[in-house]
Enzyme design. Sequence first.
Site, PDB file in Angstrom:
ATOM      1  N   GLN B 188       0.811  -1.222   0.000  1.00 30.77           N
ATOM      2  CA  GLN B 188       0.000   0.000   0.000  1.00 30.77           C
ATOM      3  C   GLN B 188       0.840   1.266   0.000  1.00 30.77           C
ATOM      4  O   GLN B 188       0.310   2.360  -0.137  1.00 30.77           O
ATOM      5  CB  GLN B 188      -0.932   0.017   1.220  1.00 30.77           C
ATOM      6  CG  GLN B 188      -2.110  -0.933   1.118  1.00 30.77           C
ATOM      7  CD  GLN B 188      -3.094  -0.550   0.018  1.00 30.77           C
ATOM      8  OE1 GLN B 188      -3.105   0.572  -0.494  1.00 30.77           O
ATOM      9  NE2 GLN B 188      -3.929  -1.507  -0.378  1.00 30.77           N
ATOM     10  N   ALA B 214       1.879  -4.897  -8.332  1.00 30.99           N
ATOM     11  CA  ALA B 214       1.763  -4.018  -9.504  1.00 30.99           C
ATOM     12  C   ALA B 214       0.399  -3.350  -9.604  1.00 30.99           C
ATOM     13  O   ALA B 214       0.301  -2.190  -9.980  1.00 30.99           O
ATOM     14  CB  ALA B 214       2.040  -4.813 -10.775  1.00 30.99           C
ATOM     15  N   CYS B 343     -10.559  -7.619   0.610  1.00 34.41           N
ATOM     16  CA  CYS B 343     -10.481  -9.074   0.756  1.00 34.41           C
ATOM     17  C   CYS B 343     -11.385  -9.552   1.882  1.00 34.41           C
ATOM     18  O   CYS B 343     -11.885 -10.665   1.844  1.00 34.41           O
ATOM     19  CB  CYS B 343      -9.048  -9.498   1.050  1.00 34.41           C
ATOM     20  SG  CYS B 343      -7.916  -8.967  -0.204  1.00 34.41           S
TER      21      CYS B 343
END
Lengths: 399, 398
Positions: B188, B214, B343
């Site tokens: 992050q 990426a 997530c």
Amino acid sequence: MSSTPELILIRYGELALKGGNRSFFEKRLADNIENAAAPIARTKVYRERGRMTAVLKEHPERVLAVARRLQEVPGITSVSACIGAEPDAEILSSIVNTELAARLEFEPGPVRFRIRARRADKRFPLTSPELNRYIAERLPEELWGKLEVDLEKPVLEVGVEIRDKRAFVYLDRLQGLGGLPVGTLGRAVCLLSGGIDSPVAAYFAMRRGCRTSFISFLSPPYIGEPSRQKIISLVRKVGRFQPRNQVHFVPFAEIQEAIRDLCPAPYRTILYRRFMQRIASRIAHRSRARALVTGESIGQVASQTLENIACIEAAANLPVIRPLICFDKDETTQIAARIGTLAISNQPEPDCCTVFMPRAPVIRGRIEDCVEAEALLDMDGLMRRALTGTEHLEVEAEA
Amino acid sequence: MSDTPIYLDHAATTAVSASVRAAMLQALEAEFGNPSSRHPLGSAARELVEEARRQVAAATGARSEDVTFTSGGTEANNLAVLGLARAVAPKSSGDEAQVLIGPTEHPSVRAAAAALGREGLIVETMRLDAEGRLDVAHAAERIGPGTRLVAQMLVNNEFGTLYDTRRLARAVCARGGPETHLHIDAVQALGKLPVEITSLFEAASLSGSLALSAHKIHGPKGAGALVFARGARRPTPLVFGGGQENDLRPGTENVPGIVGFGRAAVDATRDPAAVFAALEAARHSFEAAVAIELPTARVLVPYTDGAHSSPHVLSLEVPGAPAEVWLHHLEVQGVFASAGSACAAHDTELSPALLALGLDKSAARRVLRFSFDATTTQAECERAAQALGRIAPALESL
């Protein structure tokens, strides 16, 4: 450090001895430093009385990265990333205390240290020893509990430098490479193979101030593009010790085929190498280089007996510098690992020396036999075609 | 109101940029060779991979030989946590093998550490102090010669806190043994705050690594890297094969993904000051507008100046309905955000990071995350805040 360093203090050794040439050496070193730092952050170097300072003009957070990079610039003995402050004893003492507290926060045992204060601006009210004492006396009790004075071999050196408008504090002295600034001792050409030794030899030549270009011999279609790429990777890696890099790729297959067809098989390797020296000497002359550099070491392979080295050298018409001549393979390998070329050298790509290798190479070659064998070859034609077919490539080194 | 959705979920993923796309197309179409092939197409593909390696190295101040490409941040974290803990030969006696992980780690670190726990290692977790900062003194007491690995994120993905990993590095250096490795999940942080391997592992002799991804920086999904500090220990690989990536991550390279990652890393670190200013501007305008439109929302980690948090993540504890309900109402208004971490949004489990921050269960269910990008405009921020204001009456008292 808890504060971001403001500049990098650069120390250099041998240069100070260069008398009338000193300014030339310093100028070159300053250029090389700016050049090395540039891919990380644009950096300006200031020369002042026997040392230099480097200030980043962008990316202030990269000052430590630049300091680490300068550890690899030949000519520098050590560097320190410094915190800047007002030249005021009280302020400096408080910075030292803050920085030391942060550094020692989790240290259990006593850390050997010394204080080194330096007053370059004589208008500063305290002399260097007085400032030393001033700083020491104001170290808080809890810090003294974790410190132990060692003037000889300290782990931590608390440095305080007073200049006219600004003062600096540092805790670390990062070891440099030593040597001399690249470009101050002229140019050399290194014969680069894909092996472990020649990149290390080039590194030593650069460290002694020689701007070094590279010659590599390729034998397509016996060996392919991956071998050429390997050479470029090696130059990218070892080339970071100098500002610019050039590789000359010489087509060598025709010469090797002629030697295979016309000359005694045991002499093949020596004859290849004599051609390499001849071609390298020509290319060196054209680029105003004054010496050849090779990775040869006595007895390492069959072609490196004293007799064979003599046969090979006789074909050169420039001094041949062999930095590794008395090194053991282990020593060379360790250095190759340190400068980062070992992993590349270990990639199993063939190089031209392995093409048509004789089963029983001659161990004690004789120059007369070499000359006799070469009389069977179209020397001028082979030389001319190799030289005109040579590719000259600029390679950008890694930061 | 415009029809174009307002995307405020850049911490989850970002769109591939035009320059990344162009570089990837080149690798997909023209340079399709296998980097291990011996012909020129192979060499060209190899050169693309090595160029990307140099680009990722330069973005973090690392050396190219210290960059190992992975399939993303999760694999980089797994390779570091599992691989480095397993790389130390078991001691016949003495110190027990232990790993120490951060209090708010991404699931890829937490779950990998849990797996080590099942292998018999002691797994401990650091804690946050009352201000939500990493309690390094508490961590230091738990680091010893038997500590194989300390894993800590640099910037939190759920609320943006920037952790003092340099102080943690000093603790590891002073208290750990010669085999203690510090792994930092910088997924992050890259492209938002400086990620400098030299200053992160400043203590010269520290074995350290960074996880990068990426797709958080306008690169493609499926590409990431584990970047090592100079001289760092290497992990035991998780997969075995044909020797690629120095045997740390064998398998034919994901050339287009790697190329895209390299390009994205260059773009993301070209002008850090400008990116930072844009992120701050977006954050300030969103926060100011929220204060007017939804004054009952609480900012989880107040932002000051980038020294303690990253401006690109702003998490709100909203009143009334659970975050999921707010999200779907925002969706209808054309605003895309997320709940806690993306997530965990599908998880029934509550975010351990939010609990570590001191939220109770009810509050942890009511956290909305908005995350910005240098391209986020002030107008988008204001419209998003207005959307919150419009849906609030229906949700505040649920």
